[in-house]
Design a protein around this motif. Structure first.
Motif, PDB file in Angstrom:
ATOM      1  N   ASP A 236      23.171  67.212  50.785  1.00  0.00           N
ATOM      2  CA  ASP A 236      22.882  67.733  49.440  1.00  0.00           C
ATOM      3  C   ASP A 236      21.426  67.473  49.059  1.00  0.00           C
ATOM      4  O   ASP A 236      21.120  66.947  47.990  1.00  0.00           O
ATOM      5  CB  ASP A 236      23.820  67.106  48.409  1.00  0.00           C
ATOM      6  N   ALA A 237      20.522  67.852  49.967  1.00  0.00           N
ATOM      7  CA  ALA A 237      19.099  67.532  49.796  1.00  0.00           C
ATOM      8  C   ALA A 237      18.239  68.758  49.562  1.00  0.00           C
ATOM      9  O   ALA A 237      17.020  68.708  49.741  1.00  0.00           O
ATOM     10  CB  ALA A 237      18.597  66.774  51.022  1.00  0.00           C
ATOM     11  N   ALA A 238      18.831  69.860  49.133  1.00  0.00           N
ATOM     12  CA  ALA A 238      18.080  71.105  48.981  1.00  0.00           C
ATOM     13  C   ALA A 238      16.936  70.968  47.980  1.00  0.00           C
ATOM     14  O   ALA A 238      15.878  71.593  48.142  1.00  0.00           O
ATOM     15  CB  ALA A 238      19.013  72.241  48.558  1.00  0.00           C
ATOM     16  N   ASP A 239      17.120  70.147  46.958  1.00  0.00           N
ATOM     17  CA  ASP A 239      16.087  70.013  45.920  1.00  0.00           C
ATOM     18  C   ASP A 239      14.854  69.267  46.400  1.00  0.00           C
ATOM     19  O   ASP A 239      13.784  69.398  45.802  1.00  0.00           O
ATOM     20  CB  ASP A 239      16.659  69.287  44.699  1.00  0.00           C
ATOM     21  N   GLU A 240      14.975  68.474  47.465  1.00  0.00           N
ATOM     22  CA  GLU A 240      13.852  67.656  47.911  1.00  0.00           C
ATOM     23  C   GLU A 240      13.386  67.947  49.336  1.00  0.00           C
ATOM     24  O   GLU A 240      12.282  67.561  49.732  1.00  0.00           O
ATOM     25  CB  GLU A 240      14.215  66.169  47.799  1.00  0.00           C
TER      26      GLU A 240
ATOM     27  N   HIS B 273       9.365  55.236  44.555  1.00  0.00           N
ATOM     28  CA  HIS B 273       9.295  55.630  43.147  1.00  0.00           C
ATOM     29  C   HIS B 273      10.687  55.751  42.543  1.00  0.00           C
ATOM     30  O   HIS B 273      11.646  56.115  43.228  1.00  0.00           O
ATOM     31  CB  HIS B 273       8.595  56.992  43.002  1.00  0.00           C
ATOM     32  N   ILE B 274      10.781  55.460  41.262  1.00  0.00           N
ATOM     33  CA  ILE B 274      11.971  55.762  40.461  1.00  0.00           C
ATOM     34  C   ILE B 274      11.519  56.676  39.331  1.00  0.00           C
ATOM     35  O   ILE B 274      10.644  56.304  38.543  1.00  0.00           O
ATOM     36  CB  ILE B 274      12.604  54.494  39.871  1.00  0.00           C
ATOM     37  N   GLY B 275      12.053  57.861  39.266  1.00  0.00           N
ATOM     38  CA  GLY B 275      11.639  58.802  38.222  1.00  0.00           C
ATOM     39  C   GLY B 275      10.149  59.072  38.246  1.00  0.00           C
ATOM     40  O   GLY B 275       9.527  59.286  37.200  1.00  0.00           O
TER      41      GLY B 275
ATOM     42  N   HIS C 263       7.878  57.798  48.915  1.00  0.00           N
ATOM     43  CA  HIS C 263       9.345  57.764  48.917  1.00  0.00           C
ATOM     44  C   HIS C 263       9.849  57.959  47.490  1.00  0.00           C
ATOM     45  O   HIS C 263       9.698  57.071  46.651  1.00  0.00           O
ATOM     46  CB  HIS C 263       9.821  56.413  49.474  1.00  0.00           C
ATOM     47  N   TYR C 264      10.418  59.129  47.223  1.00  0.00           N
ATOM     48  CA  TYR C 264      10.952  59.429  45.892  1.00  0.00           C
ATOM     49  C   TYR C 264      12.447  59.119  45.913  1.00  0.00           C
ATOM     50  O   TYR C 264      13.292  60.005  45.963  1.00  0.00           O
ATOM     51  CB  TYR C 264      10.654  60.874  45.528  1.00  0.00           C
ATOM     52  N   THR C 265      12.709  57.810  45.875  1.00  0.00           N
ATOM     53  CA  THR C 265      14.043  57.317  46.205  1.00  0.00           C
ATOM     54  C   THR C 265      15.104  57.652  45.168  1.00  0.00           C
ATOM     55  O   THR C 265      16.220  58.010  45.513  1.00  0.00           O
ATOM     56  CB  THR C 265      13.983  55.801  46.456  1.00  0.00           C
ATOM     57  N   PHE C 266      14.777  57.530  43.865  1.00  0.00           N
ATOM     58  CA  PHE C 266      15.736  57.839  42.814  1.00  0.00           C
ATOM     59  C   PHE C 266      15.054  58.602  41.695  1.00  0.00           C
ATOM     60  O   PHE C 266      13.941  58.263  41.286  1.00  0.00           O
ATOM     61  CB  PHE C 266      16.347  56.558  42.229  1.00  0.00           C
ATOM     62  N   GLY C 267      15.749  59.622  41.176  1.00  0.00           N
ATOM     63  CA  GLY C 267      15.200  60.371  40.063  1.00  0.00           C
ATOM     64  C   GLY C 267      15.493  59.723  38.726  1.00  0.00           C
ATOM     65  O   GLY C 267      14.771  59.937  37.749  1.00  0.00           O
ATOM     66  N   SER C 268      16.562  58.920  38.678  1.00  0.00           N
ATOM     67  CA  SER C 268      16.973  58.317  37.412  1.00  0.00           C
ATOM     68  C   SER C 268      17.830  57.095  37.686  1.00  0.00           C
ATOM     69  O   SER C 268      18.261  56.847  38.816  1.00  0.00           O
ATOM     70  CB  SER C 268      17.771  59.322  36.576  1.00  0.00           C
ATOM     71  N   TYR C 269      18.108  56.337  36.631  1.00  0.00           N
ATOM     72  CA  TYR C 269      19.005  55.191  36.749  1.00  0.00           C
ATOM     73  C   TYR C 269      20.428  55.649  37.095  1.00  0.00           C
ATOM     74  O   TYR C 269      21.169  54.933  37.771  1.00  0.00           O
ATOM     75  CB  TYR C 269      19.022  54.388  35.445  1.00  0.00           C
ATOM     76  N   SER C 270      20.820  56.813  36.632  1.00  0.00           N
ATOM     77  CA  SER C 270      22.149  57.341  36.961  1.00  0.00           C
ATOM     78  C   SER C 270      22.294  57.533  38.467  1.00  0.00           C
ATOM     79  O   SER C 270      23.359  57.252  39.044  1.00  0.00           O
ATOM     80  CB  SER C 270      22.400  58.661  36.235  1.00  0.00           C
ATOM     81  N   ASP C 271      21.238  58.012  39.108  1.00  0.00           N
ATOM     82  CA  ASP C 271      21.264  58.168  40.562  1.00  0.00           C
ATOM     83  C   ASP C 271      21.470  56.815  41.245  1.00  0.00           C
ATOM     84  O   ASP C 271      22.177  56.712  42.257  1.00  0.00           O
ATOM     85  CB  ASP C 271      19.955  58.780  41.058  1.00  0.00           C
ATOM     86  N   MET C 272      20.854  55.787  40.687  1.00  0.00           N
ATOM     87  CA  MET C 272      20.970  54.448  41.264  1.00  0.00           C
ATOM     88  C   MET C 272      22.402  53.926  41.139  1.00  0.00           C
ATOM     89  O   MET C 272      22.937  53.309  42.069  1.00  0.00           O
ATOM     90  CB  MET C 272      19.988  53.494  40.585  1.00  0.00           C
ATOM     91  N   LEU C 273      23.036  54.180  39.998  1.00  0.00           N
ATOM     92  CA  LEU C 273      24.421  53.751  39.801  1.00  0.00           C
ATOM     93  C   LEU C 273      25.369  54.451  40.768  1.00  0.00           C
ATOM     94  O   LEU C 273      26.286  53.836  41.331  1.00  0.00           O
ATOM     95  CB  LEU C 273      24.854  54.030  38.365  1.00  0.00           C
ATOM     96  N   GLN C 274      25.140  55.733  40.977  1.00  0.00           N
ATOM     97  CA  GLN C 274      25.976  56.487  41.904  1.00  0.00           C
ATOM     98  C   GLN C 274      25.828  55.938  43.321  1.00  0.00           C
ATOM     99  O   GLN C 274      26.807  55.781  44.061  1.00  0.00           O
ATOM    100  CB  GLN C 274      25.597  57.966  41.858  1.00  0.00           C
TER     101      GLN C 274
END
Length: 265
Positions: free
Chosen positions: A19-23, A125-127, A176-187
């Motif tokens: 599910d990496a189409a966006d990046e 990076h985060i966000g 490294h754009y590891t997470f876009g948001s804190y929600s991504d981190m929780l998932q």
């Protein structure tokens, strides 16, 4: 993609994706120096990752998930060249990193290079915010390997096994754009703790009722204080708390699995 006649040295790139189409597009943009790109797509992927990679000229293989190490090794095995660039869909090669790859490959072809692998610094990076502490920088990651002398293993924590020689550090970093948001981190915490708890049980490690709390507490202390996560502000606190949460649920889920396991004869 490019070829040797265009002044590019032959080397492959190996990517695993779900599910990496966006990046993935920006990742592929950053590795145009590779004249062979292999993308192994997790069969659980529900977006257009596979079709996007094919449109960009990559060789694409859709496979069931085998774990991080085995999945990456599957991609490496399909590469055409001896030298392979390992890169994730959320990573980007910088201009300096590409130049360093060209330099070491040129030296290798001209001088029978005996170095089996090379590592870059990774800027995470985060966000979009660069995390300078919390153990995230400088994060050395091995990304260029001689596939004849290196293999990947580890279902959860992938490792590169090097046959002779040592990993050399290159004077460059990748983004490294590891997470876009804190929600991504929780998932990710929930998903990753599933893997790590199963791996814990598989190895037969001892787990007690205190294990979730003690491991979580030590993880928080290590990340927030010893690795100076407090200097990253709110991001550092979130990283420390979620790392501690990951440790907690790793052991809590293992305990829960043991509690519901059928009794032994």
């Amino acid at each position: 993609m490019t070829d040797k006649s265009a002044g590019k040295l032959p080397h492959s790139a190996a990517i695993i994706a779900r599910d990496a189409a966006d990046e993935l597009g920006e990742c592929l943009d950053s590795i145009q120096a590779c004249d062979d790109i292999v993308v192994v797509v997790d069969s659980r992927s529900v977006d257009n990752t596979a079709s996007l990679a094919r449109e960009r000229g990559a060789r694409v293989f859709v496979e069931d998930w085998k774990g991080y190490g085995p999945q990456k090794q599957s991609a490496i095995d399909k590469c055409q060249h001896e030298y392979v660039l390992l890169i994730d869909a959320d990573e980007r090669m910088t201009t300096k990193a590409v130049e360093e790859v060209g330099r070491v490959l040129s030296e290798g072809f001209n001088n029978n290079n005996k170095t089996p692998a090379y590592a870059f610094r990774r800027k995470s990076h985060i966000g979009g915010r660069w995390i300078r502490h919390s153990g995230w920088w400088p994060d050395r990651v091995t990304r260029l390997i001689d596939r004849r002398r290196c293999r990947m293993e580890g279902v959860v924590h992938e490792r590169i096994l090097v046959d002779g020689g040592r990993v050399l550090n290159l004077d460059a970093h990748i983004e490294h754009y590891t997470f876009g948001s804190y929600s991504d981190m929780l998932q990710k915490l929930d998903e990753y703790s599933d893997y790590t708890s199963r791996e814990l049980l598989k190895k037969g490690r001892g787990v007690t009722i205190l294990s979730p709390v003690t491991h979580a507490a030590w993880t928080f202390i290590r990340v927030y204080f010893l690795r100076r996560g407090f200097l990253d502000g709110l991001d550092g606190l979130v990283i420390a708390l979620l790392n501690a949460g990951g440790a907690f649920f790793k052991y809590a889920k293992a305990l829960d699995a043991l509690r519901h396991a059928p009794p032994r004869d």
